[in-house]
Design a protein around this motif. Structure first.
Motif, PDB file in Angstrom:
ATOM      1  N   GLY A 241      -7.346   3.144   2.206  1.00 15.47           N
ATOM      2  CA  GLY A 241      -8.648   3.595   1.707  1.00 15.47           C
ATOM      3  C   GLY A 241      -8.879   3.011   0.335  1.00 15.47           C
TER       4      GLY A 241
ATOM      5  N   ASP B 121     -11.313   2.310  -2.521  1.00 19.37           N
ATOM      6  CA  ASP B 121     -12.583   2.562  -3.201  1.00 19.37           C
ATOM      7  C   ASP B 121     -12.282   2.909  -4.659  1.00 19.37           C
TER       8      ASP B 121
ATOM      9  N   LYS C 140     -13.437  10.335  -0.168  1.00 21.28           N
ATOM     10  CA  LYS C 140     -14.601  10.426   0.710  1.00 21.28           C
ATOM     11  C   LYS C 140     -14.226  10.291   2.178  1.00 21.28           C
TER      12      LYS C 140
ATOM     13  N   ASP D 156      -7.510  -0.894   4.692  1.00 18.71           N
ATOM     14  CA  ASP D 156      -8.765  -0.154   4.812  1.00 18.71           C
ATOM     15  C   ASP D 156      -9.443  -0.555   6.109  1.00 18.71           C
TER      16      ASP D 156
ATOM     17  N   SER E 167      -8.533   7.430  -0.649  1.00 20.85           N
ATOM     18  CA  SER E 167      -9.982   7.622  -0.663  1.00 20.85           C
ATOM     19  C   SER E 167     -10.237   9.103  -0.456  1.00 20.85           C
TER      20      SER E 167
END
Length: 201
Positions: A119, A121, A176, A143, A174
């Motif tokens: 992930g 970000d 989110k 990812d 991440s």
């Protein structure tokens, strides 16, 4: 993603859109979509909403071209959203930094020296700083969405490619998309005991 996260993402996209429109360039909806990394239909929806609120106005040009201009009310809203998101990301940084540092120090105490990130970000960047502080190494960055991009000195690969290189301790980096990424890893056969996440709020 919960309702609060959706709201933050929604206002953040509005802020980015207002910022792009406030620049010198005349940008089409397609160009705005490309710059923001979101679907063209979504840009259209945001623009309609911002026009309805009086934050932007549309100038018509020949050949179906439009120019989007910020109104004085739009400039004020852009400033308000900038302050709001600065506060939000400052809080996110502090909490995520502490949570990841605690996670990595705990792993290091168990003899873990390296991990794979899953992930990539803005939260992954915070996790990376905590990882370094704990004296550990990142051996892979994976990812489902950002394969091919660079993350620090590593190329981001898909989980399928990453898992070919062996059994790694994988840290979800991440907030989110954390649950979706975890489910994807489990679906691909990763043992639950090899997947780690920072404290969930």
């Amino acid at each position: 993603m919960n309702g609060d996260d959706e709201k933050v993402l929604d206002t953040y996209r509005s802020f980015l859109l207002l910022s792009e429109i406030s620049g010198d360039q005349q940008l089409s909806q397609r160009e705005l979509a490309k710059r923001l990394g979101i679907a063209l239909g979504l840009v259209n929806s945001y623009l309609k909403n911002l026009v309805a609120k009086g934050f932007i106005r549309v100038n018509n040009f020949p050949k179906n071209r439009y120019a989007y201009l910020l109104t004085p009310k739009g400039f004020a809203e852009k400033s308000r959203l900038a302050y709001q998101h600065l506060s939000y990301f400052s809080g996110l940084y502090t909490v995520a930094r502490q949570d990841y540092l605690k996670l990595f120090k705990g792993m290091a105490a168990q003899g873990v020296k390296s991990v794979a990130f899953c992930g990539i970000d803005e939260v992954a960047e915070i996790a990376y700083l905590s990882l370094k502080e704990a004296g550990m190494k990142m051996v892979l960055a994976m990812d489902t969405e950002n394969a091919g991009a660079k993350f620090f000195d590593r190329a981001v690969v898909t989980p399928a490619i990453a898992l070919l290189s062996g059994n790694h301790n994988i840290v979800i980096t991440s907030l989110k998309r954390g649950e979706a990424l975890r489910e994807e890893l489990l679906r691909m056969g990763v043992e639950p005991g090899r997947i780690f996440q920072a404290a969930q709020k």
